[in-house]
Write an enzyme that holds these catalytic residues in place. Structure first.
Site, mmCIF file in Angstrom:
data_model
loop_
_atom_site.group_PDB
_atom_site.id
_atom_site.type_symbol
_atom_site.label_atom_id
_atom_site.label_comp_id
_atom_site.label_asym_id
_atom_site.label_seq_id
_atom_site.Cartn_x
_atom_site.Cartn_y
_atom_site.Cartn_z
ATOM 1 N N ASN A 61 0.855 -1.183 0.000
ATOM 2 C CA ASN A 61 0.000 0.000 0.000
ATOM 3 C C ASN A 61 0.895 1.239 0.000
ATOM 4 O OD1 ASN A 61 -1.973 1.932 0.287
ATOM 5 N ND2 ASN A 61 -2.540 1.359 2.379
ATOM 6 N N LYS A 63 -0.063 4.222 -0.337
ATOM 7 C CA LYS A 63 -0.792 5.355 0.245
ATOM 8 C C LYS A 63 -0.616 6.581 -0.659
ATOM 9 C CE LYS A 63 -0.436 3.240 4.785
ATOM 10 N NZ LYS A 63 -0.323 3.452 6.250
ATOM 11 N N HIS A 146 -9.674 0.693 4.859
ATOM 12 C CA HIS A 146 -8.427 0.909 5.578
ATOM 13 C C HIS A 146 -8.675 1.811 6.785
ATOM 14 C CE1 HIS A 146 -4.321 2.217 6.458
ATOM 15 N NE2 HIS A 146 -3.918 1.156 5.780
ATOM 16 N N GLU A 148 -7.193 4.235 8.035
ATOM 17 C CA GLU A 148 -7.040 5.675 7.814
ATOM 18 C C GLU A 148 -8.306 6.269 7.205
ATOM 19 O OE1 GLU A 148 -2.257 5.036 7.278
ATOM 20 O OE2 GLU A 148 -3.495 5.454 5.508
ATOM 21 N N GLU A 221 -5.485 -5.182 10.477
ATOM 22 C CA GLU A 221 -4.470 -4.162 10.725
ATOM 23 C C GLU A 221 -4.703 -3.539 12.100
ATOM 24 O OE1 GLU A 221 -4.847 -1.039 7.830
ATOM 25 O OE2 GLU A 221 -6.957 -0.763 8.268
ATOM 26 N N GLY A 227 2.369 2.324 11.047
ATOM 27 C CA GLY A 227 3.231 3.486 10.949
ATOM 28 C C GLY A 227 3.888 3.904 12.248
ATOM 29 N N SER A 267 2.614 -2.941 10.285
ATOM 30 C CA SER A 267 4.065 -2.701 10.194
ATOM 31 C C SER A 267 4.854 -3.972 9.898
ATOM 32 C CB SER A 267 4.596 -2.025 11.465
ATOM 33 O OG SER A 267 4.044 -0.728 11.606
#
Length: 306
Positions: A61, A63, A146, A148, A221, A227, A267
């Site tokens: 990904n 992003k 996702h 985010e 996730e 991150g 991660s």
């Protein structure tokens, strides 16, 4: 020739030939996208996954990262990275603006994903990209839900009902979906990890047929590990993956649970990929930062042999 006259009676003559490269370049892009043979050939090693077992799914990904130059560089590096294990499927989720470049130049054994799609078809939906357009372009996968996007970034986040509806529409248009779920740090500490994951999966289970699940992977996730450099231990990740698989068995069917691939998305990198991928219920990864560099192939090469 094309004549243009200004208010000062100044006349400029531009040969028509100066305008033809625009059309030619457009044609060249369309031709490359229409004929995937322009992409470098696939290269594999080892044996395919045995019948009845799950093929690993390694998704990258990117992003909202990268420039045209950096995308060209990492594509060139991936193209020269050597064979991919035959028991692994590899996908790159590129920003929309870099998808054409990937479709034209990335090696054939790496599929291309979009990072989102709309809840609409084509029409008056400014700023949206719909699943049918992605499919028409040659995209095979889309990442949906996702964390985010669920959380939002300066705008309202996407709720689980919305993500489920998007997934249903994407599947109907012929795309495969990486369906993301996962808990925040405070939810893990409160012991509600599976409550959160179940609440995110239930709207999807309510509207998908068993047949549609064949084109869905679940990307677990843990939000607290994305991150941050923090990673669940292989044993922690395995426990949650096993619980997710059991939930699918109880709420969708044992046959779907046995077949669905569950990726780890917290991660993963070359240094920890082998330990994570060795776990019984971890069937791959959804990989962020490491997918922007050659460490992505260290993750790919961490796939166990059949």
């Amino acid at each position: 020739a094309l004549w243009m006259q200004s208010s000062f009676s100044f006349t400029v003559t531009l040969p028509c030939s100066q305008f033809t490269p625009v059309e030619t370049n457009t044609h060249r892009i369309k031709s490359k996208m229409a004929y995937p043979d322009n992409r470098p050939e696939a290269s594999s090693k080892g044996s395919a996954a045995p019948d009845g077992s799950r093929t690993y799914l390694l998704g990258g990904n990117w992003k909202a990262n990268g420039t045209l130059a950096s995308a060209e560089k990492i594509i060139a590096d991936f193209n020269a990275a050597g064979p991919i294990p035959a028991n692994a499927e590899v996908v790159i989720g590129a920003p929309f603006i870099h998808i054409p470049l990937c479709l034209m130049t990335l090696r054939k054994d790496i599929a291309i994903a979009a990072q989102n799609c709309s809840l609409t078809g084509t029409g008056a939906y400014t700023g949206e990209t719909c699943a049918s357009q992605l499919k028409d372009m040659g995209i095979t996968w889309v990442i949906l839900g996702h964390s985010e996007r669920r959380e939002g970034f300066g705008m309202a986040g996407e709720d689980s009902e919305l993500v489920a509806k998007k997934t249903k529409l994407a599947l109907a248009e012929g795309l495969k979906v990486m369906f993301c779920i996962g808990e925040k740090k405070e939810e893990r500490e409160a012991g509600t990890t599976m409550d959160v994951c179940a609440s995110q999966m239930k709207p999807l289970a309510d509207i998908l047929s068993k047949e549609e699940w064949a084109n869905v992977s679940i990307a677990y996730e843990p939000v607290w590990a994305i991150g941050t450099g923090l990673t669940a231990t292989p044993e922690m990740a395995q426990e949650t993956h096993a619980n997710i698989r059991q939930w699918v068995s109880d709420n969708v069917g044992a046959d779907v649970a046995a077949a669905v691939r569950i990726q780890y998305g917290g991660s993963m990198k070359g240094a920890n990929a082998t330990g994570l991928l060795s776990q019984t219920d971890i069937d791959g990864g959804l990989i962020g930062g490491a997918s922007l560099k050659m460490d992505f192939f260290d993750c790919i090469n961490g796939v166990p042999s059949p």
